[in-house]
Design an enzyme around this catalytic site. Sequence first.
Site, PDB file in Angstrom:
ATOM      1  N   CYS A 273      -2.610   3.043   9.138  1.00  0.00           N
ATOM      2  CA  CYS A 273      -3.607   2.049   8.738  1.00  0.00           C
ATOM      3  C   CYS A 273      -4.826   2.075   9.653  1.00  0.00           C
ATOM      4  O   CYS A 273      -5.941   1.792   9.222  1.00  0.00           O
ATOM      5  CB  CYS A 273      -2.992   0.647   8.742  1.00  0.00           C
ATOM      6  SG  CYS A 273      -1.958   0.295   7.313  1.00  0.00           S
TER       7      CYS A 273
ATOM      8  N   HIS B 299       0.853  -1.187   0.000  1.00  0.00           N
ATOM      9  CA  HIS B 299       0.000   0.000   0.000  1.00  0.00           C
ATOM     10  C   HIS B 299       0.889   1.237   0.000  1.00  0.00           C
ATOM     11  O   HIS B 299       1.973   1.235   0.596  1.00  0.00           O
ATOM     12  CB  HIS B 299      -0.876   0.058   1.255  1.00  0.00           C
ATOM     13  CG  HIS B 299      -2.166  -0.694   1.162  1.00  0.00           C
ATOM     14  ND1 HIS B 299      -2.821  -1.171   2.280  1.00  0.00           N
ATOM     15  CD2 HIS B 299      -2.937  -1.037   0.102  1.00  0.00           C
ATOM     16  CE1 HIS B 299      -3.937  -1.772   1.907  1.00  0.00           C
ATOM     17  NE2 HIS B 299      -4.023  -1.710   0.597  1.00  0.00           N
TER      18      HIS B 299
END
Length: 270
Positions: A263, A169
């Site tokens: 996150c 990511h």
Amino acid sequence: MRPSRDATPRHFLMCRPTYFTVSYEINPWMHPTVPTDTDLAVAQWQELHDTYVRLGHRIELIDPIEGLPDMVYAANGGLVSDGVMYTAKFTYPQRMPEGPAYAQWFADHGYRVHEATETNEGEGDILTVGDYVLAGTGFRTSTASHAELQEVIGKPVITLRLVDPRFYHLDTALMVLSDTEIAYYPEAFSEGSRRVLERLFPDAVIATEADAVVLGLNGVSDGRHVIHNPRATDLAAALAERGFEPIGIDTSELLKGGGGAKCCTLEIRA
């Protein structure tokens, strides 16, 4: 002389890791054979939550859902820009139910929700820097979603290709520090993407591999304070030199699922 920094109060959505575990493997950090401690994950998450509150940020909570252990990684739940929520459309079936859950929360709280038709994993791969959006691709989020997002929010969306599976990511390889500043690990990106970042952010903080591999870049900045993995010591020193105030928060248990402070934190931009 270090520059003076001002913090901007932020609005975050978080999800308590009540059901956190690692029962499947969809990124290089996840190993189901390695035991996880849900109570420890909750305690670390709580410290992160309480630190945000102490710094003056507004926190809202989405209820965790049993059977969705990765729902704690709220950043992946979508992107909010000018009160519009662009939904996540996850790559792996294990996480697909999270997208509608986050979309429903925003709909219930009065936000305009745009349902994505293209694969994307929210702020995991879509990071706002001032008037621009940096959008990652290569592992989870399709380039088609970048074009779709630009039509939805009306901001320039810049595609960056990730090439190292450890940094699956964008928010594992790049951290937004302010409306004009970022920190990143160059080797996580393709050659062309590195040139783009060098052109846009010539004074960026460059992270070392040692800091990148503990997800030191998976942090959150309010323009002054930077929440980060305390093991990212080189990064903390570089940030302090720029006038930021690094705050180390241990999220090592949540790292077993492939995520850190960022996150766990979805920013709501009204």
